[in-house]
Design an enzyme around this catalytic site. Structure first.
Site, PDB file in Angstrom:
ATOM      1  CE  LYS A  54      -3.827  -2.161   2.397  1.00 17.38           C
ATOM      2  NZ  LYS A  54      -4.286  -2.643   3.689  1.00 17.38           N
ATOM      3  CD  GLN A  98      -3.736  -4.469   6.681  1.00 15.15           C
ATOM      4  OE1 GLN A  98      -3.819  -3.449   6.023  1.00 15.15           O
ATOM      5  NE2 GLN A  98      -4.048  -5.649   6.182  1.00 15.15           N
ATOM      6  CG  ASP A 121     -10.349  -0.244   5.134  1.00 14.19           C
ATOM      7  OD1 ASP A 121     -10.149  -0.779   4.028  1.00 14.19           O
ATOM      8  OD2 ASP A 121      -9.601  -0.375   6.103  1.00 14.19           O
TER       9      ASP A 121
HETATM   10  N1  GUN Z   1      -6.896  -6.745   5.994  1.00 19.80           N
HETATM   11  C1  GUN Z   1      -7.026  -7.427   4.834  1.00 19.80           C
HETATM   12  N2  GUN Z   1      -7.668  -6.671   3.904  1.00 19.80           N
HETATM   13  C2  GUN Z   1      -7.948  -5.500   4.502  1.00 19.80           C
HETATM   14  C3  GUN Z   1      -8.576  -4.309   4.053  1.00 19.80           C
HETATM   15  O1  GUN Z   1      -9.059  -4.181   2.921  1.00 19.80           O
HETATM   16  N3  GUN Z   1      -8.652  -3.305   4.963  1.00 19.80           N
HETATM   17  C4  GUN Z   1      -8.157  -3.410   6.218  1.00 19.80           C
HETATM   18  N4  GUN Z   1      -8.283  -2.369   7.043  1.00 19.80           N
HETATM   19  N5  GUN Z   1      -7.556  -4.501   6.664  1.00 19.80           N
HETATM   20  C5  GUN Z   1      -7.455  -5.533   5.807  1.00 19.80           C
END
Ligand code: GUN
Length: 296
Positions: A54, A98, A121
């Site tokens: 990311k 996350q 998100d």
């Molecule tokens: N863990 C795995 N995929 C995601 C996601 O799309 N967002 C977040 N916050 N955590 C994740």
């Protein structure tokens, strides 16, 4: 019939290029650099890989990336204090915590402490409610990516029968809301649904998001249907580790009209949509028009 392949890797690169164009315009015309903060608590190896990826792609599209890595035993109070600081920081337009969080932390409480306008998100309860009532919201990244691919492939989705297999808050439920918003007739099915094969066979659009490797075989797929495989499952086969989806690709590809592969299908779209959501959040924060083609 042999399905055409929906290339998510290529599509995601195009989405990121569009994001980069928007970022350039925001910088040049408004002196605005969209900023994304990612918070990682603990050392889950898969999460570390995601967060690194990311950060790299955020910088690549010209945005500012802020990473906060906290110890696994960080207290809830300290995490909430960090989020409050990020909420108040005008240089930060998107905040992602996350998941999964370590067990001693209450994920719902933490997610709902994020400013909904910065919740890239789309997991905050306000955004869930806004999406469910057809109002402007931040939309979860993976379902948004699936919707973009479906719109690109079909143009209008109006009147199509869509079946979403899986009922998670992150994918299944928001995916169903988005398809309903595009005037599909939507069924949400799951591993306990009675006669799941028959339900799947009724789908013009079949979205698989159950997290079970190769659970959906080709004879559950309606001839000519579009199959979107959200699953990313690691399996051992012939002594090797392999990534497979929730759909049995080889048999489904004989029947479907179009299908997303794993890897290289939905996966790359998730981060692309995270970047798209960050640009959208930055535009909204400054009262600017939203980027075209990057929102639901
Ligand atoms: N863990 C795995 N995929 C995601 C996601 O799309 N967002 C977040 N916050 N955590 C994740």
């Amino acid at each position: 019939m042999t399905a055409s392949i929906i290339d998510g890797k290529d599509f995601a690169a195009r989405v990121r290029a569009k994001v980069a164009d928007n970022v350039t315009t925001l910088k040049e015309q408004h002196g605005l650099t969209p900023g994304l903060a990612v918070v990682l608590v603990g050392e889950d190896p898969a999460s570390q890989v995601y967060v690194r990826s990311k950060g790299k792609l955020t910088v690549e599209v010209g945005m500012a990336s802020f990473e906060h890595k906290l110890e696994a035993d960080t207290s809830e109070a300290d995490l909430l204090a960090l989020i409050a600081k990020l909420n108040a920081d005008p240089e930060i337009h998107g905040i992602l915590v996350q998941l999964p969080l370590p067990e001693h932390l209450d994920s719902d409480l933490v997610i709902n402490s994020i400013d909904p306008a910065k919740d890239v998100d789309g997991f905050h309860i306000s955004n869930v409610g806004l999406l469910g009532t057809g109002q402007k919201s931040m939309v979860p990244c993976t379902p948004l990516g699936c919707l973009m691919m479906l719109r690109d492939h079909h143009g209008s989705l109006s009147g199509m029968n869509a079946v979403v297999v899986g009922r998670s808050n992150i994918v299944g439920k928001p995916m169903a809301q988005l398809l309903l918003g595009d005037s599909c007739t939507v069924t949400i099915a799951h591993s306990r649904s009675k006669d799941l094969p028959a339900i799947c066979r009724g789908a013009d659009i079949l979205v698989a998001a159950v997290g079970r490797p190769e659970m959906i075989p080709g004879d559950w797929v309606k001839p000519g249907a579009t199959v979107i495989d959200v699953g990313i499952n690691r399996i051992e086969r012939d002594g090797k580790t392999k990534l497979v989806g929730d759909v049995h690709f080889d048999s489904a590809a004989q029947v479907a009209g179009a299908i997303t592969p794993v890897p290289g299908g939905v996966g790359p779209m998730t981060i692309a949509c995270l970047l798209a959501n960050t640009v959208t959040a930055a535009c909204r924060a400054h009262g600017l028009p939203e980027p075209e083609g990057l929102t639901a």
